[in-house]
Design a protein around this motif. Structure first.
Motif, PDB file in Angstrom:
ATOM      1  N   VAL A 157       0.848  -1.200   0.000  1.00  0.00           N
ATOM      2  CA  VAL A 157       0.000   0.000   0.000  1.00  0.00           C
ATOM      3  C   VAL A 157       0.880   1.247   0.000  1.00  0.00           C
ATOM      4  O   VAL A 157       0.632   2.201  -0.742  1.00  0.00           O
ATOM      5  CB  VAL A 157      -0.944   0.002   1.229  1.00  0.00           C
ATOM      6  CG1 VAL A 157      -1.729   1.300   1.315  1.00  0.00           C
ATOM      7  CG2 VAL A 157      -1.868  -1.194   1.195  1.00  0.00           C
ATOM      8  N   PHE A 158       1.932   1.222   0.815  1.00  0.00           N
ATOM      9  CA  PHE A 158       2.867   2.345   0.865  1.00  0.00           C
ATOM     10  C   PHE A 158       3.492   2.573  -0.510  1.00  0.00           C
ATOM     11  O   PHE A 158       3.554   3.715  -0.984  1.00  0.00           O
ATOM     12  CB  PHE A 158       3.955   2.070   1.911  1.00  0.00           C
ATOM     13  CG  PHE A 158       4.988   3.154   2.014  1.00  0.00           C
ATOM     14  CD1 PHE A 158       4.726   4.305   2.739  1.00  0.00           C
ATOM     15  CD2 PHE A 158       6.209   3.023   1.393  1.00  0.00           C
ATOM     16  CE1 PHE A 158       5.681   5.310   2.843  1.00  0.00           C
ATOM     17  CE2 PHE A 158       7.169   4.017   1.484  1.00  0.00           C
ATOM     18  CZ  PHE A 158       6.905   5.162   2.215  1.00  0.00           C
ATOM     19  N   SER A 159       3.936   1.511  -1.160  1.00  0.00           N
ATOM     20  CA  SER A 159       4.550   1.623  -2.489  1.00  0.00           C
ATOM     21  C   SER A 159       3.575   2.205  -3.502  1.00  0.00           C
ATOM     22  O   SER A 159       3.944   3.083  -4.291  1.00  0.00           O
ATOM     23  CB  SER A 159       5.038   0.258  -2.976  1.00  0.00           C
ATOM     24  OG  SER A 159       6.041  -0.231  -2.143  1.00  0.00           O
ATOM     25  N   ASP A 160       2.336   1.722  -3.492  1.00  0.00           N
ATOM     26  CA  ASP A 160       1.324   2.244  -4.413  1.00  0.00           C
ATOM     27  C   ASP A 160       1.100   3.737  -4.196  1.00  0.00           C
ATOM     28  O   ASP A 160       0.996   4.504  -5.163  1.00  0.00           O
ATOM     29  CB  ASP A 160      -0.005   1.496  -4.244  1.00  0.00           C
ATOM     30  CG  ASP A 160       0.074   0.049  -4.698  1.00  0.00           C
ATOM     31  OD1 ASP A 160       1.012  -0.286  -5.462  1.00  0.00           O
ATOM     32  OD2 ASP A 160      -0.788  -0.745  -4.274  1.00  0.00           O
ATOM     33  N   GLU A 161       1.028   4.146  -2.954  1.00  0.00           N
ATOM     34  CA  GLU A 161       0.803   5.566  -2.641  1.00  0.00           C
ATOM     35  C   GLU A 161       1.999   6.427  -3.039  1.00  0.00           C
ATOM     36  O   GLU A 161       1.834   7.532  -3.553  1.00  0.00           O
ATOM     37  CB  GLU A 161       0.491   5.743  -1.152  1.00  0.00           C
ATOM     38  CG  GLU A 161      -0.827   5.141  -0.730  1.00  0.00           C
ATOM     39  CD  GLU A 161      -2.019   5.789  -1.405  1.00  0.00           C
ATOM     40  OE1 GLU A 161      -2.093   7.028  -1.437  1.00  0.00           O
ATOM     41  OE2 GLU A 161      -2.884   5.047  -1.905  1.00  0.00           O
ATOM     42  N   VAL A 162       3.203   5.934  -2.819  1.00  0.00           N
ATOM     43  CA  VAL A 162       4.406   6.677  -3.215  1.00  0.00           C
ATOM     44  C   VAL A 162       4.414   6.888  -4.722  1.00  0.00           C
ATOM     45  O   VAL A 162       4.651   8.001  -5.207  1.00  0.00           O
ATOM     46  CB  VAL A 162       5.691   5.953  -2.750  1.00  0.00           C
ATOM     47  CG1 VAL A 162       6.921   6.526  -3.423  1.00  0.00           C
ATOM     48  CG2 VAL A 162       5.827   6.025  -1.242  1.00  0.00           C
ATOM     49  N   VAL A 163       4.143   5.822  -5.472  1.00  0.00           N
ATOM     50  CA  VAL A 163       4.116   5.936  -6.937  1.00  0.00           C
ATOM     51  C   VAL A 163       3.035   6.921  -7.367  1.00  0.00           C
ATOM     52  O   VAL A 163       3.263   7.773  -8.239  1.00  0.00           O
ATOM     53  CB  VAL A 163       3.905   4.542  -7.587  1.00  0.00           C
ATOM     54  CG1 VAL A 163       3.639   4.665  -9.073  1.00  0.00           C
ATOM     55  CG2 VAL A 163       5.118   3.660  -7.330  1.00  0.00           C
ATOM     56  N   LYS A 164       1.876   6.847  -6.738  1.00  0.00           N
ATOM     57  CA  LYS A 164       0.766   7.738  -7.095  1.00  0.00           C
ATOM     58  C   LYS A 164       1.135   9.205  -6.856  1.00  0.00           C
ATOM     59  O   LYS A 164       0.972  10.048  -7.737  1.00  0.00           O
ATOM     60  CB  LYS A 164      -0.481   7.368  -6.290  1.00  0.00           C
ATOM     61  CG  LYS A 164      -1.695   8.242  -6.594  1.00  0.00           C
ATOM     62  CD  LYS A 164      -2.948   7.739  -5.905  1.00  0.00           C
ATOM     63  CE  LYS A 164      -2.934   8.099  -4.453  1.00  0.00           C
ATOM     64  NZ  LYS A 164      -4.182   7.770  -3.754  1.00  0.00           N
ATOM     65  N   TYR A 165       1.652   9.517  -5.671  1.00  0.00           N
ATOM     66  CA  TYR A 165       1.966  10.903  -5.343  1.00  0.00           C
ATOM     67  C   TYR A 165       3.148  11.436  -6.155  1.00  0.00           C
ATOM     68  O   TYR A 165       3.153  12.594  -6.564  1.00  0.00           O
ATOM     69  CB  TYR A 165       2.226  11.066  -3.847  1.00  0.00           C
ATOM     70  CG  TYR A 165       0.962  11.062  -3.045  1.00  0.00           C
ATOM     71  CD1 TYR A 165       0.044  12.102  -3.142  1.00  0.00           C
ATOM     72  CD2 TYR A 165       0.660  10.010  -2.194  1.00  0.00           C
ATOM     73  CE1 TYR A 165      -1.134  12.097  -2.419  1.00  0.00           C
ATOM     74  CE2 TYR A 165      -0.515   9.995  -1.463  1.00  0.00           C
ATOM     75  CZ  TYR A 165      -1.409  11.042  -1.585  1.00  0.00           C
ATOM     76  OH  TYR A 165      -2.569  11.023  -0.860  1.00  0.00           O
ATOM     77  N   LEU A 166       4.147  10.616  -6.382  1.00  0.00           N
ATOM     78  CA  LEU A 166       5.282  11.077  -7.177  1.00  0.00           C
ATOM     79  C   LEU A 166       4.905  11.284  -8.640  1.00  0.00           C
ATOM     80  O   LEU A 166       5.467  12.151  -9.307  1.00  0.00           O
ATOM     81  CB  LEU A 166       6.464  10.107  -7.034  1.00  0.00           C
ATOM     82  CG  LEU A 166       7.106  10.062  -5.658  1.00  0.00           C
ATOM     83  CD1 LEU A 166       8.258   9.074  -5.642  1.00  0.00           C
ATOM     84  CD2 LEU A 166       7.566  11.443  -5.224  1.00  0.00           C
ATOM     85  N   THR A 167       3.946  10.514  -9.124  1.00  0.00           N
ATOM     86  CA  THR A 167       3.442  10.722 -10.481  1.00  0.00           C
ATOM     87  C   THR A 167       2.694  12.056 -10.559  1.00  0.00           C
ATOM     88  O   THR A 167       2.888  12.834 -11.496  1.00  0.00           O
ATOM     89  CB  THR A 167       2.503   9.573 -10.903  1.00  0.00           C
ATOM     90  OG1 THR A 167       3.236   8.339 -10.803  1.00  0.00           O
ATOM     91  CG2 THR A 167       2.017   9.750 -12.326  1.00  0.00           C
TER      92      THR A 167
END
Length: 172
Positions: A157-167
């Motif tokens: 979940v953390f990884s998905d959120e990091v990718v989402k916000y950095l995108t």
């Protein structure tokens, strides 16, 4: 024991000084290098950060992971870049050469993946020369630029959120 309490107090004072002087400078630079600080006592899955780095299109040579543990003897040689409280002196002084090298490296992004309140982990996050800091929700919000509220064991979940916000921030 008595000196340990004074050392901890001096490190807390130094941490507050660092955080009060911190300039948040989030530019439009793409993330090409990644540093990870984690608590080995909470999570031992280092491979998850390599997967995250590949999702962020960061080459394997440009990721560096260091781990904090309260007891080096119990973990043995399971991880090379492991440190503990003995690697810190007074006023935020770092005694470990490898740890100092990590802090001097200007990562494009730093992930602080820990939830337990250890002064040493906070000091490392504050001392890092990283341009952009990402972390899990902690008591002091001044440590990170992006705070993602997840449980420590929810690394996907953390990884998905990091990718989402950095995108969204156009960093990848």
């Amino acid at each position: 024991m008595f000196l340990k309490a004074f050392r901890e107090k001096s490190n807390k004072k130094y941490l507050n000084k660092l955080l009060s002087q911190r300039n948040v400078n989030v530019g439009n630079n793409k993330i090409k290098s990644l540093g990870v600080i984690l608590n080995f006592d909470e999570i031992e899955d280092f491979n998850a950060f390599n997967v995250l780095a590949s999702r962020l299109k960061i080459h394997a040579n440009n990721i560096k992971v260091i781990a904090y543990t309260t007891n080096l003897k119990s973990h043995g040689n399971s991880w090379d870049a492991c440190f503990n409280t003995k690697d810190f002196g007074w006023n935020g002084d770092i005694k470990n050469v490898e740890l100092q090298g990590f802090l001097n490296e200007p990562f494009d992004a730093l992930i602080s993946y820990y939830t337990k309140e250890h002064l040493e982990l906070k000091l490392l996050t504050a001392l890092s020369k990283s341009q952009f800091k990402i972390g899990i929700l902690q008591s002091d919000a001044r440590l990170n630029d992006i705070i993602i509220k997840t449980e420590i064991n929810e690394i996907d979940v953390f990884s998905d959120e990091v990718v989402k916000y950095l995108t969204v921030l156009n960093k990848i």
